[in-house]
Design a protein around this motif. Structure first.
Motif, mmCIF file in Angstrom:
data_model
loop_
_atom_site.group_PDB
_atom_site.id
_atom_site.type_symbol
_atom_site.label_atom_id
_atom_site.label_comp_id
_atom_site.label_asym_id
_atom_site.label_seq_id
_atom_site.Cartn_x
_atom_site.Cartn_y
_atom_site.Cartn_z
ATOM 1 N N GLN A 1 1.025 -1.349 -0.152
ATOM 2 C CA GLN A 1 -0.662 0.015 0.132
ATOM 3 C C GLN A 1 0.800 1.599 -0.373
ATOM 4 O O GLN A 1 0.877 2.207 -0.605
ATOM 5 C CB GLN A 1 -1.107 0.429 1.098
ATOM 6 C CG GLN A 1 -2.392 -0.883 1.579
ATOM 7 C CD GLN A 1 -2.770 -0.232 2.209
ATOM 8 O OE1 GLN A 1 -2.067 -0.179 3.385
ATOM 9 N NE2 GLN A 1 -4.412 0.025 2.025
ATOM 10 N N GLN A 2 1.736 1.375 1.111
ATOM 11 C CA GLN A 2 2.923 2.082 0.904
ATOM 12 C C GLN A 2 3.263 2.297 -0.071
ATOM 13 O O GLN A 2 3.533 4.038 -0.741
ATOM 14 C CB GLN A 2 3.783 1.940 1.782
ATOM 15 C CG GLN A 2 4.984 3.063 2.400
ATOM 16 C CD GLN A 2 4.018 4.566 2.930
ATOM 17 O OE1 GLN A 2 3.119 4.275 4.266
ATOM 18 N NE2 GLN A 2 4.459 5.479 3.011
ATOM 19 N N ALA A 3 4.142 1.574 -0.814
ATOM 20 C CA ALA A 3 5.017 1.633 -2.488
ATOM 21 C C ALA A 3 3.739 1.823 -3.367
ATOM 22 O O ALA A 3 4.063 3.116 -4.328
ATOM 23 C CB ALA A 3 5.123 0.504 -2.966
ATOM 24 N N MET A 4 2.450 1.758 -3.191
ATOM 25 C CA MET A 4 1.810 1.767 -3.850
ATOM 26 C C MET A 4 1.086 3.837 -4.093
ATOM 27 O O MET A 4 1.189 4.309 -4.642
ATOM 28 C CB MET A 4 0.325 1.382 -4.245
ATOM 29 C CG MET A 4 -1.135 1.645 -5.390
ATOM 30 S SD MET A 4 -0.177 1.441 -7.129
ATOM 31 C CE MET A 4 0.756 -0.614 -6.667
ATOM 32 N N SER A 5 0.808 4.105 -3.401
ATOM 33 C CA SER A 5 0.970 5.365 -2.419
ATOM 34 C C SER A 5 2.043 6.179 -2.910
ATOM 35 O O SER A 5 1.695 7.483 -3.750
ATOM 36 C CB SER A 5 0.929 5.634 -1.245
ATOM 37 O OG SER A 5 -0.482 5.688 -1.098
ATOM 38 N N ALA A 6 3.593 5.730 -2.886
ATOM 39 C CA ALA A 6 4.105 6.807 -3.038
ATOM 40 C C ALA A 6 4.293 6.560 -5.149
ATOM 41 O O ALA A 6 4.830 7.844 -5.332
ATOM 42 C CB ALA A 6 5.936 6.144 -2.743
ATOM 43 N N GLN A 7 4.148 5.403 -5.189
ATOM 44 C CA GLN A 7 3.924 5.515 -6.969
ATOM 45 C C GLN A 7 2.857 6.480 -7.467
ATOM 46 O O GLN A 7 3.426 7.177 -8.473
ATOM 47 C CB GLN A 7 3.392 4.280 -7.230
ATOM 48 C CG GLN A 7 3.605 4.188 -8.883
ATOM 49 C CD GLN A 7 3.425 2.209 -9.986
ATOM 50 O OE1 GLN A 7 3.355 1.933 -9.168
ATOM 51 N NE2 GLN A 7 3.128 2.775 -10.416
ATOM 52 N N ASN A 8 2.045 6.868 -6.821
ATOM 53 C CA ASN A 8 0.829 7.899 -7.353
ATOM 54 C C ASN A 8 1.346 9.121 -7.158
ATOM 55 O O ASN A 8 0.850 9.741 -8.075
ATOM 56 C CB ASN A 8 -0.086 7.222 -6.400
ATOM 57 C CG ASN A 8 -0.849 5.911 -6.653
ATOM 58 O OD1 ASN A 8 -1.003 5.529 -7.925
ATOM 59 N ND2 ASN A 8 -1.482 5.389 -6.169
ATOM 60 N N MET B 1 -2.025 11.576 0.976
ATOM 61 C CA MET B 1 -1.309 11.546 2.273
ATOM 62 C C MET B 1 -2.265 10.655 3.211
ATOM 63 O O MET B 1 -1.372 10.031 4.082
ATOM 64 C CB MET B 1 -1.473 12.837 3.076
ATOM 65 C CG MET B 1 -0.483 13.481 2.280
ATOM 66 S SD MET B 1 0.181 15.227 2.820
ATOM 67 C CE MET B 1 -1.008 15.582 3.694
ATOM 68 N N VAL B 2 -3.336 9.931 3.160
ATOM 69 C CA VAL B 2 -4.562 9.670 4.032
ATOM 70 C C VAL B 2 -3.917 8.171 3.350
ATOM 71 O O VAL B 2 -3.947 7.569 5.348
ATOM 72 C CB VAL B 2 -5.532 9.646 3.817
ATOM 73 C CG1 VAL B 2 -6.697 9.252 4.714
ATOM 74 C CG2 VAL B 2 -5.678 11.600 4.645
ATOM 75 N N PHE B 3 -3.757 7.864 2.571
ATOM 76 C CA PHE B 3 -3.503 6.296 1.884
ATOM 77 C C PHE B 3 -2.223 5.783 3.508
ATOM 78 O O PHE B 3 -2.148 4.533 3.224
ATOM 79 C CB PHE B 3 -4.363 6.556 0.933
ATOM 80 C CG PHE B 3 -5.058 5.958 -0.156
ATOM 81 C CD1 PHE B 3 -5.974 5.307 1.083
ATOM 82 C CD2 PHE B 3 -5.565 6.936 -0.992
ATOM 83 C CE1 PHE B 3 -7.102 4.997 0.628
ATOM 84 C CE2 PHE B 3 -7.066 6.615 -1.039
ATOM 85 C CZ PHE B 3 -7.645 6.147 -0.646
ATOM 86 N N ALA B 4 -1.260 6.331 3.156
ATOM 87 C CA ALA B 4 0.197 6.084 3.210
ATOM 88 C C ALA B 4 0.149 6.951 4.772
ATOM 89 O O ALA B 4 0.390 5.452 5.374
ATOM 90 C CB ALA B 4 1.078 7.691 3.279
ATOM 91 N N ARG C 1 0.004 2.358 9.696
ATOM 92 C CA ARG C 1 -1.610 2.292 11.263
ATOM 93 C C ARG C 1 -1.285 0.902 10.607
ATOM 94 O O ARG C 1 -0.793 0.320 11.658
ATOM 95 C CB ARG C 1 -2.569 3.353 10.565
ATOM 96 C CG ARG C 1 -2.803 4.170 11.337
ATOM 97 C CD ARG C 1 -3.555 5.186 12.088
ATOM 98 N NE ARG C 1 -3.640 6.202 11.907
ATOM 99 C CZ ARG C 1 -4.399 7.122 12.039
ATOM 100 N NH1 ARG C 1 -5.968 7.062 11.754
ATOM 101 N NH2 ARG C 1 -4.723 8.683 13.068
ATOM 102 N N GLN C 2 -1.699 -0.289 9.295
ATOM 103 C CA GLN C 2 -2.380 -1.012 9.308
ATOM 104 C C GLN C 2 -0.689 -2.022 9.359
ATOM 105 O O GLN C 2 -0.906 -3.085 10.269
ATOM 106 C CB GLN C 2 -2.757 -1.780 7.708
ATOM 107 C CG GLN C 2 -2.179 -2.947 7.620
ATOM 108 C CD GLN C 2 -2.775 -2.748 5.917
ATOM 109 O OE1 GLN C 2 -3.034 -2.279 4.821
ATOM 110 N NE2 GLN C 2 -2.834 -4.367 6.014
ATOM 111 N N HIS C 3 0.543 -1.453 8.921
ATOM 112 C CA HIS C 3 1.579 -1.694 9.898
ATOM 113 C C HIS C 3 2.277 -1.958 10.957
ATOM 114 O O HIS C 3 2.767 -3.337 11.208
ATOM 115 C CB HIS C 3 3.273 -1.046 8.133
ATOM 116 C CG HIS C 3 4.543 -2.007 8.946
ATOM 117 N ND1 HIS C 3 5.278 -1.896 9.349
ATOM 118 C CD2 HIS C 3 4.774 -2.678 8.659
ATOM 119 C CE1 HIS C 3 6.390 -1.995 9.941
ATOM 120 N NE2 HIS C 3 6.033 -3.176 8.882
ATOM 121 N N ASP C 4 1.852 -0.674 11.793
ATOM 122 C CA ASP C 4 2.323 -0.739 13.237
ATOM 123 C C ASP C 4 1.675 -1.799 13.637
ATOM 124 O O ASP C 4 1.696 -2.168 14.520
ATOM 125 C CB ASP C 4 2.402 0.623 14.027
ATOM 126 C CG ASP C 4 3.019 1.235 13.235
ATOM 127 O OD1 ASP C 4 3.869 1.053 12.855
ATOM 128 O OD2 ASP C 4 2.639 2.466 13.434
#
Length: 125
Positions: free
Chosen positions: A21-28, A94-97, A102-105
């Motif tokens: 998810q984080q990688a996809m947000s970074a790509q976007n 930013m919200v998705f990141a 939070r999901q990772h934590d």
């Protein structure tokens, strides 16, 4: 007693999903100014977990049926389109990141908690 430790596998899958998810947000975010770029998203964790538990799984790339673990199909996020055809919203990303963090934590907390339970049951604090 500890023959089936699926909670660790689930926590690892949750952490991996958060990373995707984080990688996809970074790509976007990296393509926020690219004309015609469509924002992409990773399906919800419950959906990916359910689909990975059902059906066949390949253990290596040469297998004909099934999918390799860790590969998730992306979906196109439907949002307002800019005049240049781009659908990336930096505020939404930013919200998705933050949600991915939070999901990772949460996944790490589940892992640590269950590891503590096993250590306590074995008498190793």
């Amino acid at each position: 007693m500890f023959q089936n430790l699926d909670v660790f596998r689930t926590a690892m899958a949750m952490a991996r999903h958060a990373g995707m998810q984080q990688a996809m947000s970074a790509q976007n975010i990296a393509n926020a100014d690219t004309p015609g770029y469509r924002a992409k998203a990773v399906p919800e964790f419950s959906t990916t977990l359910r689909s990975s538990m059902m059906g066949q799984r390949a253990t290596r790339a040469g297998h004909l049926n099934g999918s390799t673990e860790g590969t998730v199909d992306t979906i196109e996020r439907h949002a307002a389109v800019d005049p240049n055809g781009n659908t990336v919203s930096l505020e939404e990303e930013m919200v998705f990141a933050v949600g991915a963090k939070r999901q990772h934590d949460r996944a790490l907390a589940i892992y640590r908690s269950n590891l503590g339970i096993i250590r306590a049951s074995l008498g190793r604090n």
